[in-house]
Design a protein around this motif. Structure first.
Motif, PDB file in Angstrom:
ATOM      1  N   SER A  34       0.866  -1.181   0.000  1.00 23.54           N
ATOM      2  CA  SER A  34       0.000   0.000   0.000  1.00 23.54           C
ATOM      3  C   SER A  34       0.895   1.220   0.000  1.00 23.54           C
ATOM      4  CB  SER A  34      -0.883  -0.032   1.251  1.00 23.54           C
ATOM      5  OG  SER A  34      -1.136   1.247   1.726  1.00 23.54           O
ATOM      6  N   TYR A  35       0.571   2.164  -0.882  1.00 23.90           N
ATOM      7  CA  TYR A  35       1.383   3.379  -0.930  1.00 23.90           C
ATOM      8  C   TYR A  35       0.915   4.304   0.199  1.00 23.90           C
ATOM      9  CZ  TYR A  35       3.613   7.616  -2.467  1.00 23.90           C
ATOM     10  OH  TYR A  35       4.372   8.754  -2.493  1.00 23.90           O
ATOM     11  N   GLY A  36       1.655   4.305   1.294  1.00 24.08           N
ATOM     12  CA  GLY A  36       1.263   5.051   2.492  1.00 24.08           C
ATOM     13  C   GLY A  36       0.202   4.273   3.255  1.00 24.08           C
ATOM     14  N   GLU A  37      -0.057   4.697   4.480  1.00 24.74           N
ATOM     15  CA  GLU A  37      -1.083   4.002   5.275  1.00 24.74           C
ATOM     16  C   GLU A  37      -2.440   4.193   4.623  1.00 24.74           C
ATOM     17  OE1 GLU A  37      -0.818   5.156   9.362  1.00 24.74           O
ATOM     18  OE2 GLU A  37       0.770   3.716   9.723  1.00 24.74           O
ATOM     19  N   ILE A  38      -3.149   3.104   4.457  1.00 18.31           N
ATOM     20  CA  ILE A  38      -4.400   3.139   3.711  1.00 18.31           C
ATOM     21  C   ILE A  38      -5.469   3.968   4.416  1.00 18.31           C
ATOM     22  CG2 ILE A  38      -5.086   0.936   4.708  1.00 18.31           C
ATOM     23  CD1 ILE A  38      -6.471   0.250   2.236  1.00 18.31           C
ATOM     24  N   ILE A  54       1.634  -4.473   3.192  1.00 21.59           N
ATOM     25  CA  ILE A  54       2.920  -3.852   3.529  1.00 21.59           C
ATOM     26  C   ILE A  54       2.885  -2.393   3.091  1.00 21.59           C
ATOM     27  CG2 ILE A  54       5.428  -3.906   3.109  1.00 21.59           C
ATOM     28  CD1 ILE A  54       4.999  -6.931   2.411  1.00 21.59           C
ATOM     29  N   VAL A  55       3.167  -1.493   4.016  1.00 19.35           N
ATOM     30  CA  VAL A  55       3.132  -0.061   3.686  1.00 19.35           C
ATOM     31  C   VAL A  55       4.495   0.371   3.149  1.00 19.35           C
ATOM     32  CG1 VAL A  55       2.848   2.278   4.626  1.00 19.35           C
ATOM     33  CG2 VAL A  55       1.389   0.418   5.447  1.00 19.35           C
ATOM     34  N   ILE A  56       4.484   1.025   1.985  1.00 17.31           N
ATOM     35  CA  ILE A  56       5.728   1.615   1.459  1.00 17.31           C
ATOM     36  C   ILE A  56       5.489   3.113   1.248  1.00 17.31           C
ATOM     37  CG2 ILE A  56       6.823  -0.402   0.385  1.00 17.31           C
ATOM     38  CD1 ILE A  56       5.481   0.418  -2.252  1.00 17.31           C
TER      39      ILE A  56
END
Ligand code: SF4
Length: 283
Positions: A34-38, A54-56
């Motif tokens: 996930s791009y940033g916390e969802i 997994i947060v990136i």
């Protein structure tokens, strides 16, 4: 003890959609990025992390290491990120809220027609960073009423104004009034504040005005939750921003307290219900 809930609160359409997309994807895949916390809610973030989310925080710089689908959260991302995913054949699930996508379309179209873009919002917020990433040209960001006065607007140029979806509607109105009073007819104004935000803001104000203690349930780094907190605090001195039932300010609550409750757009119903249940049990 009297507990009154705001008529509109909790999960909005865009956040619910992003959480549903992540949950569905994680039923089929063992991991997704996930791009940033969802969502600005630690309880939900942990739940999804346990399922394989997994947060990136950087896609472009780490593109070589991405070995699973990427989920774009409701805040949206810049065009560069979308292009990078395409160029590298990385599958992605686009959960950008349609209301944010609409702002991308507006700024992209107007900036391509040589309008300068004015964004009202927090320039460090992911939604605004994403919006900036769709502008082809010059832009300005302002975050309060005072800043519109100091912005040097050239009457010979064309401007297009948009607003972060969670911006304070009252301040937005003041800014538009200022532009009208000063006859800035060269600015195309788009009210892009989300109606979910407006409804949440309007419905918390009355409740706060009639409460002894106001509880705003939501993430402390959630923009829309912070706005609700500010609005409630103007009407009710004992307003508290709490993330969950563990932060209930019991020392201000007794059996005669009138308690108002509202919640940010990224707060799931079960977190709100837990707060209400624990408040009731303290009677
Ligand atoms: S607050 Fe509005 S714009 Fe933002 S995600 Fe929710 S529905 Fe979409």
């Amino acid at each position: 003890m009297k507990i009154k809930k705001a008529e509109h609160m909790g999960f909005c359409f865009g956040v619910k959609n992003a959480v549903d997309c992540a949950t569905k994807a994680l039923d089929e895949e063992s991991k997704i990025y996930s791009y940033g916390e969802i969502i600005h809610n630690q309880d939900v973030v942990e739940l999804l992390a346990n399922k394989g989310l997994i947060v990136i925080n950087d896609i472009v710089g780490t593109i070589d290491k991405i070995d699973a689908k990427v989920l774009i959260r409701s805040h949206g991302v810049s065009k560069k990120i979308i292009d990078t995913l395409h160029e590298n054949n990385i599958e992605y699930i686009d959960a950008t809220c349609p209301k944010v996508k609409n702002i991308h379309r507006i700024v992209n179209k107007y900036s391509s027609d040589e309008y300068e873009i004015i964004i009202i919002g927090d320039s460090s917020h992911p939604e605004v960073i994403g919006i900036i990433g769709w502008i082809n040209g010059k832009y300005h960001t302002i975050n309060n009423f005072e800043e519109i006065k100091t912005l040097s607007i050239d009457r010979e140029k064309k401007y297009c104004l948009v607003c972060q979806t969670t911006f304070n509607n009252n301040i937005f109105k003041e800014i538009v009034e200022f532009l009208n009073e000063n006859d800035y007819t060269n600015i195309v104004v788009n009210n892009t504040i989300c109606d979910a935000t407006i409804k949440r803001q309007e419905s918390c104000i009355n409740i706060a005005a009639n409460s002894d203690v106001m509880l705003v349930v939501g993430g402390k780094n959630s923009s829309n939750t912070k706005k609700l907190y500010e609005l409630c605090k103007e009407k009710c001195e004992k307003t508290f921003l709490i993330e969950n039932y563990r932060e209930i300010p019991y020392k201000y609550i007794d059996k005669n307290t009138k308690i108002g409750i509202t919640a940010g757009a990224s707060t799931p119903d079960w977190v709100i219900e837990e707060v209400i249940q624990y408040v009731r049990e303290s009677e």
